[in-house]
Scaffold this motif. Structure first.
Motif, PDB file in Angstrom:
ATOM      1  N   UNK A 236      47.496  37.563  46.584  1.00  6.13           N
ATOM      2  CA  UNK A 236      46.084  38.016  46.144  1.00  6.13           C
ATOM      3  C   UNK A 236      46.241  38.786  44.590  1.00  6.13           C
ATOM      4  N   UNK A 237      47.424  39.436  44.331  1.00  6.13           N
ATOM      5  CA  UNK A 237      47.767  39.987  43.117  1.00  6.13           C
ATOM      6  C   UNK A 237      47.432  39.084  41.947  1.00  6.13           C
ATOM      7  N   UNK A 238      48.003  37.971  42.273  1.00 11.38           N
ATOM      8  CA  UNK A 238      48.089  36.750  41.363  1.00 11.38           C
ATOM      9  C   UNK A 238      46.766  35.846  41.343  1.00 11.38           C
ATOM     10  N   UNK A 239      46.278  35.817  42.655  1.00 11.87           N
ATOM     11  CA  UNK A 239      44.702  35.111  42.740  1.00 11.87           C
ATOM     12  C   UNK A 239      43.844  35.786  42.009  1.00 11.87           C
ATOM     13  N   UNK A 240      43.761  37.217  41.881  1.00 10.66           N
ATOM     14  CA  UNK A 240      42.965  38.078  41.421  1.00 10.66           C
ATOM     15  C   UNK A 240      42.670  37.695  39.753  1.00 10.66           C
ATOM     16  N   UNK A 241      43.732  37.666  39.197  1.00 13.20           N
ATOM     17  CA  UNK A 241      43.455  37.545  37.599  1.00 13.20           C
ATOM     18  C   UNK A 241      42.847  36.127  37.390  1.00 13.20           C
ATOM     19  N   UNK A 242      43.410  35.151  38.184  1.00 20.57           N
ATOM     20  CA  UNK A 242      42.798  33.694  38.123  1.00 20.57           C
ATOM     21  C   UNK A 242      41.177  33.792  38.301  1.00 20.57           C
ATOM     22  N   UNK A 243      40.920  34.420  39.453  1.00 22.45           N
ATOM     23  CA  UNK A 243      39.219  34.622  40.068  1.00 22.45           C
ATOM     24  C   UNK A 243      38.592  35.350  38.790  1.00 22.45           C
TER      25      UNK A 243
END
Ligand code: FES
Length: 409
Positions: A236-243
């Motif tokens: 989620x720490x990586x999904x967050x900047x993408x989102x």
């Protein structure tokens, strides 16, 4: 011993051996035959003087490394990267690795750049200084690092490779966030190995030894209108900047975040602000719904949501099953492959994967790939290859820490 040998009509190589070390030099490498600038090859005395100069230089850089953490090693790091880039040109690589002038020049350039970082861009800040440290859950930490050159070029999906100390292991971490104006980069990591534990033990004001990046390709997010972003645990720490980037671009984002339990949920508020709809699920139902991310994704697709793409980031097993969920619907699925990495420049082969029957390197060809083409089974086997060594390293570190605690008592 001094030995001199002809490489070609134009070039002569001389070498001096002292113990295990051989110093090599090249005479008039760029001067045509018959126009040597050196009337004669160096004598043993001049060659030994050269050795002395080199060791004096090494002593000086050792001192500066103490006062300015890691300056010389960072220059060497850049040198190695330059050497890696030049590996397909053996002649250039030879000069980079063997001749002293190149390390000296790179050190000088690095010092100027470091001075620029410290004085112009960051005031009193030192490069790779930890500006902020935050505990997100029991073993997950967030750090904001002063790295203006990385922040200036960083994009979602890219990663950095850091070393905590000169003897430390190189670990890749995805860029969780960045602030170009402040020159800072945010990383989030779980303390699961000896290096991440050592990283977690640092405090605000401390400096990292290396912080190389941004590496890898940025995520291709152009042209998307509606996207489901699926994050699992630390993913989620990586999904967050993408989102966040998609949301800023006006894309409709359904963010599905899965965790084992409520104690390890991270970035809940940030994720809420970075999407249209946030779906939090836990394995034990202690927060949000008790379900798997794949269940929620399937329900959303069956409910008629027409996604241009699904982006899945998290444990490989989760990404594999997200791909299996979207395959029957023919929805483009992008996965971020978190493989073992060493150099991060496509040279070591540590991060290789099979994608669509071809060998790819996560560090230079990725880390984003078409999930429907990735061979997850072989990637998971490779990912588990060094488990025994990782366990041994953690045990060694714990033993060392316990001995230290006893001594302090
Ligand atoms: Fe070495 Fe990718 S990390 S080739």
């Amino acid at each position: 011993s001094l030995h001199i040998s002809d490489v070609s009509a134009q070039r002569k190589v001389w070498g001096v051996k002292r113990g295990q070390e051989t110093i090599l030099g090249v005479l008039s490498p760029f001067v045509p035959a018959g126009e040597h600038r050196h009337p004669r090859p160096p004598t043993a005395a001049t060659a030994h003087a050269h050795l002395e100069r080199k060791s004096r230089l090494q002593r000086r850089t050792a001192v500066s490394a103490e006062t300015l953490p890691s300056a010389s090693d960072k220059a060497e790091n850049h040198l190695h990267h330059a050497a890696y880039r030049q590996v397909r040109q053996p002649g250039v690589s030879f000069f980079l690795e063997k001749c002293c002038i190149f390390p000296c020049a790179l050190r000088a350039i690095y010092s100027i750049r470091k001075w620029f970082d410290a004085t112009i861009e960051g005031g009193s800040l030192r490069v790779y200084q930890i500006l902020k440290k935050q505990t997100l859950n029991v073993n997950t930490k967030l750090m904001v690092i002063h790295a203006p050159h990385v922040a200036r070029k960083a994009e979602p999906g890219q990663f950095i490779i850091l070393r905590v100390s000169a003897e430390g292991e190189r670990i890749p971490l995805t860029i969780a966030d960045f602030d170009r104006e402040k020159g800072s980069v945010t990383i989030i990591f779980q303390e699961v190995g000896a290096t991440t534990q050592a990283l977690g033990a640092l405090n605000e004001g401390d400096c990292l030894h290396d912080f190389v990046g941004p590496l890898g390709k940025e995520s291709e997010l152009e042209g998307l209108k509606k996207v489901a972003v699926v994050g699992g645990g630390l993913g989620c720490a990586i999904a967050y900047p993408q989102a966040k980037k998609l949301h800023e671009m006006g894309v409709e984002v359904d963010l599905i975040a899965g965790f084992r339990s409520k104690d390890i949920i991270i970035l809940e508020d940030e994720m809420k602000n970075a999407c249209t709809n946030l779906h939090i699920v836990t394995d034990d139902g202690s927060n949000g719904r008790k379900a798997l991310v794949t269940q929620v994704l399937k329900e959303l697709i069956d409910a008629g949501n027409q996604y241009d793409a699904v982006i899945a980031i998290g444990p490989m097993i989760m990404m594999k099953f997200v791909c299996e969920t979207t395959r029957p619907y023919g929805i483009k699925t992008i996965v971020s492959m978190n493989t073992i990495m060493v150099d991060g420049t496509g040279m070591c082969g540590g991060c290789r994967l099979t994608v669509g029957g071809e060998t790819k390197f996560a560090c230079v060809d990725g880390p984003d790939f078409d999930g429907h083409l990735v061979d997850f089974d072989s990637a998971m086997r490779r990912g588990a290859m060094y488990k025994a060594q990782e366990r041994a390293a953690v045990e060694r570190r714990e033993e060392h820490c316990n001995l230290f605690k006893k001594e302090v008592k």
